[in-house]
Design a protein around this motif. Structure first.
Motif, PDB file in Angstrom:
ATOM      1  N   ASP A   1       7.702  89.112  72.680  1.00 26.28           N
ATOM      2  CA  ASP A   1       8.809  88.171  72.533  1.00 26.28           C
ATOM      3  C   ASP A   1      10.143  88.862  72.258  1.00 26.28           C
ATOM      4  N   ASP A   2      10.169  90.198  72.130  1.00 27.42           N
ATOM      5  CA  ASP A   2      11.422  90.962  71.946  1.00 27.42           C
ATOM      6  C   ASP A   2      12.148  90.569  70.651  1.00 27.42           C
ATOM      7  N   VAL A   3      11.390  90.214  69.642  1.00 27.04           N
ATOM      8  CA  VAL A   3      11.963  89.847  68.340  1.00 27.04           C
ATOM      9  C   VAL A   3      11.486  90.869  67.318  1.00 27.04           C
ATOM     10  N   THR A   4      12.456  91.567  66.679  1.00 25.13           N
ATOM     11  CA  THR A   4      12.133  92.566  65.646  1.00 25.13           C
ATOM     12  C   THR A   4      12.765  92.171  64.319  1.00 25.13           C
ATOM     13  N   MET A   5      12.354  92.845  63.288  1.00 24.81           N
ATOM     14  CA  MET A   5      12.905  92.567  61.961  1.00 24.81           C
ATOM     15  C   MET A   5      14.390  92.922  61.912  1.00 24.81           C
ATOM     16  N   TYR A   6      14.787  93.973  62.649  1.00 18.51           N
ATOM     17  CA  TYR A   6      16.186  94.392  62.651  1.00 18.51           C
ATOM     18  C   TYR A   6      17.073  93.352  63.320  1.00 18.51           C
ATOM     19  N   SER A   7      16.584  92.813  64.451  1.00 24.56           N
ATOM     20  CA  SER A   7      17.401  91.841  65.185  1.00 24.56           C
ATOM     21  C   SER A   7      17.497  90.505  64.451  1.00 24.56           C
ATOM     22  N   VAL A   8      16.484  90.189  63.619  1.00 22.75           N
ATOM     23  CA  VAL A   8      16.486  88.913  62.902  1.00 22.75           C
ATOM     24  C   VAL A   8      17.318  88.999  61.628  1.00 22.75           C
ATOM     25  N   GLU A   9      17.130  90.058  60.827  1.00 21.31           N
ATOM     26  CA  GLU A   9      17.756  90.142  59.513  1.00 21.31           C
ATOM     27  C   GLU A   9      19.081  90.874  59.502  1.00 21.31           C
ATOM     28  N   TYR A  10      19.467  91.581  60.576  1.00 22.25           N
ATOM     29  CA  TYR A  10      20.706  92.359  60.576  1.00 22.25           C
ATOM     30  C   TYR A  10      21.905  91.435  60.755  1.00 22.25           C
ATOM     31  N   THR A  11      22.898  91.558  59.880  1.00 20.40           N
ATOM     32  CA  THR A  11      24.142  90.794  59.980  1.00 20.40           C
ATOM     33  C   THR A  11      25.260  91.777  60.243  1.00 20.40           C
TER      34      THR A  11
END
Length: 318
Positions: free
Chosen positions: A268-278
């Protein structure tokens, strides 16, 4: 002075008046006189001091505990003021393109100067076909000069002496020959016995210590206590007769299998960095402005550097 006084003086001069020697006898009665210390000192009764140390016995109260303490009675609760909370800034990315400028690139201005000249001497290439002249600094500065041959010392020719040689020495001329008598020996004259019978060859040593026959001692062997086996060896040892063979159980391996895990679900191309990085707001360096916003000019030092002071905004409480 009268005759009586003269007579008394004569008597005193002749026989001196001495008390008779008395032997000392210690007193048998107890000494009854009191001393100064006994007369002045009045014995007093010793009273023990009162101890102010608290007793180590714990006094337990019979009344039940009502739960009232000094903290609960004296403590006054105060109302806390509201805490100031600064609103969080929402990061907004800039639409302008990054200029790739630094403080050094903006402020540094290159000075125009002359190009440095090389101090290296001109390289002259020596050709291989050039002929060597054969003259060096050593040959030019140090010219050869003629060296005179060394002088040969002339040896004088030997001239033999004339006349005959006298073979006389000081000892031959001064020595006087004396006629000396032969010294007679002092040792006694040995009287040898002329015995015609042969020598028997006997002595006290040979008679008292006759020789006896000697033989070499043999090896001393210890008698064997354990008798050697008489029968034939059947090939069975103690280990073979008593050993019980057990079946070996192989140890189970706890190592995981080296197999790559494959999933049928697509990534799904979803990582912790892409979700939580602001992403944060990129601030421009204030040194790039002629007068930076939010700063007040203070002064300029002797080297030409300008100093600015940051303006602190007034924060009001709620």
């Amino acid at each position: 002075m009268g005759p009586w006084c003269v007579q008394v003086c004569r008597v005193l001069a002749v026989s001196p008046m001495r008390p008779e020697k008395q032997t000392y006898h210690p007193p048998t009665v107890k000494f009854g006189n009191s001393t100064t210390f006994q007369d002045d000192f009045v014995p007093q009764e010793i009273k023990p001091r009162q101890s102010f140390k608290p007793s180590s016995v714990v006094k337990r109260s019979t009344a039940p505990f009502n739960g009232i303490t000094s903290h609960r009675l004296d403590y006054i609760p105060h109302q806390l003021e509201l805490k100031f909370e600064r609103p969080k800034e929402v990061y907004k990315p800039t639409d302008q393109r990054f200029e790739d400028l630094t403080t050094h690139r903006c402020d540094f201005q290159g000075l125009i100067g002359e190009t440095a000249k090389l101090c290296r001497p001109v390289h002259t290439r020596v050709t291989q076909n050039a002929r060597f002249e054969g003259s060096t600094e050593f040959r030019e500065s140090f010219q050869p000069w003629e060296i005179p041959p060394p002088e040969v010392k002339k040896v004088p020719e030997y001239v033999p002496p004339t006349g005959s040689m006298l073979l006389n020495s000081t000892s031959h001329l001064d020595y006087v020959l004396y006629q000396a008598n032969r010294v007679v020996p002092i040792r006694p004259v040995s009287r040898r016995r002329s015995n015609s019978f042969p020598f028997q060859g006997k002595s006290t040593m040979k008679e008292d210590f006759p020789a006896w026959e000697s033989c070499r001692q043999g090896l001393i062997k210890k008698q064997q206590q354990i008798p050697n086996p008489s029968g034939k060896f059947d090939g069975l040892s103690t280990f073979r007769s008593h050993y019980l063979q057990h079946e070996l159980i192989p140890t189970e391996s706890c190592k995981p299998l080296n197999i790559a895990f494959k999933s049928s679900v697509p990534f799904d191309d979803v990582t912790m960095y892409s979700v939580e990085y602001t992403p944060k707001k990129q601030e421009i360096c204030p040194a790039s402005y002629p007068s930076p916003p939010g700063y007040i000019f203070e002064n300029t030092n002797s080297q030409g550097h300008k100093f600015f002071c940051k303006i602190t905004p007034a924060v009001k409480a709620f």
